[in-house]
Design a protein around this motif. Sequence first.
Motif, PDB file in Angstrom:
ATOM      1  N   ASN A 153     117.930  93.144  91.473  1.00 36.75           N
ATOM      2  CA  ASN A 153     117.275  93.684  90.594  1.00 36.75           C
ATOM      3  C   ASN A 153     115.823  93.925  91.005  1.00 36.75           C
ATOM      4  O   ASN A 153     115.509  93.395  91.977  1.00 36.75           O
ATOM      5  N   LYS A 154     114.990  94.946  90.049  1.00 32.78           N
ATOM      6  CA  LYS A 154     113.531  94.944  90.606  1.00 32.78           C
ATOM      7  C   LYS A 154     112.988  93.299  90.676  1.00 32.78           C
ATOM      8  O   LYS A 154     113.096  92.563  90.050  1.00 32.78           O
ATOM      9  N   MET A 155     112.126  93.472  91.776  1.00 31.76           N
ATOM     10  CA  MET A 155     111.601  92.309  92.043  1.00 31.76           C
ATOM     11  C   MET A 155     110.310  91.960  91.369  1.00 31.76           C
ATOM     12  O   MET A 155     109.525  92.937  90.674  1.00 31.76           O
ATOM     13  N   GLY A 156     110.328  90.746  90.539  1.00 36.83           N
ATOM     14  CA  GLY A 156     109.118  90.397  89.702  1.00 36.83           C
ATOM     15  C   GLY A 156     109.032  88.915  89.379  1.00 36.83           C
ATOM     16  O   GLY A 156     110.229  88.332  89.526  1.00 36.83           O
ATOM     17  N   LYS A 157     108.132  88.533  89.239  1.00 35.11           N
ATOM     18  CA  LYS A 157     107.495  87.212  89.048  1.00 35.11           C
ATOM     19  C   LYS A 157     108.498  86.376  87.768  1.00 35.11           C
ATOM     20  O   LYS A 157     109.165  85.433  87.917  1.00 35.11           O
ATOM     21  N   SER A 158     108.494  87.468  86.727  1.00 33.38           N
ATOM     22  CA  SER A 158     108.974  86.777  85.497  1.00 33.38           C
ATOM     23  C   SER A 158     110.485  86.858  85.632  1.00 33.38           C
ATOM     24  O   SER A 158     111.233  86.130  84.750  1.00 33.38           O
ATOM     25  N   PHE A 159     111.148  87.353  86.829  1.00 39.45           N
ATOM     26  CA  PHE A 159     112.859  87.420  86.768  1.00 39.45           C
ATOM     27  C   PHE A 159     113.140  86.248  87.468  1.00 39.45           C
ATOM     28  O   PHE A 159     114.398  86.046  87.899  1.00 39.45           O
ATOM     29  N   GLY A 160     112.310  85.680  88.348  1.00 42.52           N
ATOM     30  CA  GLY A 160     112.800  84.631  89.056  1.00 42.52           C
ATOM     31  C   GLY A 160     113.505  84.949  90.399  1.00 42.52           C
ATOM     32  O   GLY A 160     114.151  84.379  90.765  1.00 42.52           O
ATOM     33  N   ASN A 161     113.317  86.163  90.831  1.00 41.98           N
ATOM     34  CA  ASN A 161     114.131  86.564  91.960  1.00 41.98           C
ATOM     35  C   ASN A 161     113.150  87.163  93.128  1.00 41.98           C
ATOM     36  O   ASN A 161     113.208  87.948  94.039  1.00 41.98           O
ATOM     37  N   ASP A 162     111.779  86.764  93.101  1.00 45.02           N
ATOM     38  CA  ASP A 162     110.895  87.159  94.101  1.00 45.02           C
ATOM     39  C   ASP A 162     110.613  86.227  95.306  1.00 45.02           C
ATOM     40  O   ASP A 162     111.010  84.848  94.872  1.00 45.02           O
ATOM     41  N   ILE A 163     110.118  86.626  96.312  1.00 44.83           N
ATOM     42  CA  ILE A 163     109.629  85.621  97.525  1.00 44.83           C
ATOM     43  C   ILE A 163     107.997  85.899  97.328  1.00 44.83           C
ATOM     44  O   ILE A 163     107.659  87.014  97.413  1.00 44.83           O
ATOM     45  N   LYS A 164     107.283  84.881  97.346  1.00 38.13           N
ATOM     46  CA  LYS A 164     105.909  85.031  97.220  1.00 38.13           C
ATOM     47  C   LYS A 164     105.216  85.208  98.774  1.00 38.13           C
ATOM     48  O   LYS A 164     105.814  84.350  99.774  1.00 38.13           O
ATOM     49  N   ILE A 165     104.122  85.678  98.650  1.00 38.48           N
ATOM     50  CA  ILE A 165     103.500  85.725 100.144  1.00 38.48           C
ATOM     51  C   ILE A 165     103.012  84.515 100.549  1.00 38.48           C
ATOM     52  O   ILE A 165     103.074  84.022 101.732  1.00 38.48           O
ATOM     53  N   SER A 166     102.952  83.387  99.556  1.00 43.55           N
ATOM     54  CA  SER A 166     102.247  82.078  99.844  1.00 43.55           C
ATOM     55  C   SER A 166     103.375  81.184  99.977  1.00 43.55           C
ATOM     56  O   SER A 166     103.318  79.878 100.363  1.00 43.55           O
ATOM     57  N   ASP A 167     104.726  81.536  99.894  1.00 43.72           N
ATOM     58  CA  ASP A 167     105.871  80.723 100.066  1.00 43.72           C
ATOM     59  C   ASP A 167     105.975  80.291 101.557  1.00 43.72           C
ATOM     60  O   ASP A 167     105.677  80.970 102.576  1.00 43.72           O
ATOM     61  N   ASN A 168     106.118  79.019 101.745  1.00 38.02           N
ATOM     62  CA  ASN A 168     106.384  78.666 103.283  1.00 38.02           C
ATOM     63  C   ASN A 168     107.755  78.882 103.743  1.00 38.02           C
ATOM     64  O   ASN A 168     108.462  79.444 103.195  1.00 38.02           O
ATOM     65  N   GLU A 169     107.839  78.671 105.150  1.00 37.84           N
ATOM     66  CA  GLU A 169     109.127  78.824 105.669  1.00 37.84           C
ATOM     67  C   GLU A 169     110.145  78.380 105.052  1.00 37.84           C
ATOM     68  O   GLU A 169     111.298  79.049 104.838  1.00 37.84           O
ATOM     69  N   GLU A 170     110.194  77.033 104.576  1.00 41.84           N
ATOM     70  CA  GLU A 170     111.381  76.352 103.986  1.00 41.84           C
ATOM     71  C   GLU A 170     111.873  77.191 102.808  1.00 41.84           C
ATOM     72  O   GLU A 170     112.936  77.436 102.586  1.00 41.84           O
ATOM     73  N   VAL A 171     110.926  77.391 102.008  1.00 42.73           N
ATOM     74  CA  VAL A 171     111.303  78.145 100.685  1.00 42.73           C
ATOM     75  C   VAL A 171     111.717  79.492 100.814  1.00 42.73           C
ATOM     76  O   VAL A 171     112.615  79.755 100.171  1.00 42.73           O
ATOM     77  N   THR A 172     111.078  80.111 101.800  1.00 43.97           N
ATOM     78  CA  THR A 172     111.591  81.351 102.266  1.00 43.97           C
ATOM     79  C   THR A 172     113.098  81.467 102.607  1.00 43.97           C
ATOM     80  O   THR A 172     113.680  82.217 101.907  1.00 43.97           O
TER      81      THR A 172
END
Length: 333
Positions: free
Chosen positions: A198-217
């Motif tokens: 679906n559309k990427m959005g913070k409130s949808f919990g389906n996003d990858i943040k620029i600030s996410d580290n390698e492990e989280v990504t």
Amino acid sequence: MTERIVSGMRSTGKLHFGHYLGVIQNWVKLQKEYESFFFVADWHALTTKYDNTANLRQDVFDVVVDWLACGIDPEISTIYVQSLVPEIAELNIYLGMITPQNWVERDPTLKDMAKILRTKEAANSQISYGLMGYPVLMSADIMMFNATAVPVGIDQVAHIEITRDIARRFNNIYKTDFFKEAKPLLNNCSLICGLDGNKMGKSFGNDIKISDNEEVTTKKIMTAITDRTRLRKTDLGHPDQCEVAFKYWEIFGSVDDVATVKSECEQGLRGCADCKRQLAAKINELFAPIREKRRYYENHPQEVEKIIKEGSAKARIEAQKTLKEVRKLVGMY
Ligand code: TRP
């Protein structure tokens, strides 16, 4: 004289890949061609979060850190915070006077926001006077710097249309050609979907943040939807039916990467898990320099504060020039 662009983002905290690919990357490029003003729209954030302001300050900081990490250069672009340029609020008043009520009521983006609000708890479900004024305030943001172009995502185009209407109406009413009509400036990058398709959005919990580290990504990428009809690695895959992972390859991979992934998938030589592990490695490699820069600014908050203060002071000087002219045109004392 070089043309001016203005654009902003609401302070909603740490930004995700959608912001980067859809908007920030475009700004980074455009800042070399235009005199650029980029601001954090903290008043716009307040239109829906007026009762939840504990993180407002941090949210502004996080947005600016993401911008700097991605390559917005404070040496050539003016980075500021909307509320630190109070002249915008005064322009908002003049524009509010000349904006017919049905123009703001028609605003499709506002209608969507109202729909989201209605699904929330009752206390916050009212559409406030401030939220109704969202497009007028946006017009003030843009007209304050007499920008000719506004680099935004496609979702903001309706707002820019209203800005043009308001600028034209101001010019008509006060018999002037002072305000230019700003055009939206879209980039040609296709929209990135979220991990669930679906559309990427913070409130949808389906996003990858620029600030996410390698492990989280990597963890997040491993949850990305693939070809739902494919159960075993040896099943022949259908990249065109792969809902997320292959689309990400097309965005982040080289032409060769995409060709390899496609052919190995179609021949059943590449399992989805392996494919996504490789994809995560690719993304982590691409974002490594951005994330390193981000850590630097996070560890040097004073530098970020200084950039915000100086940028806002510079923006104010320009804003005061516009406002002086506007007060004269309207006929204020
Ligand atoms: N509405 C924009 C968003 O949601 C933010 C914004 C506010 C903006 N004022 C603006 C964008 C002026 C461009 C120009 O992201």
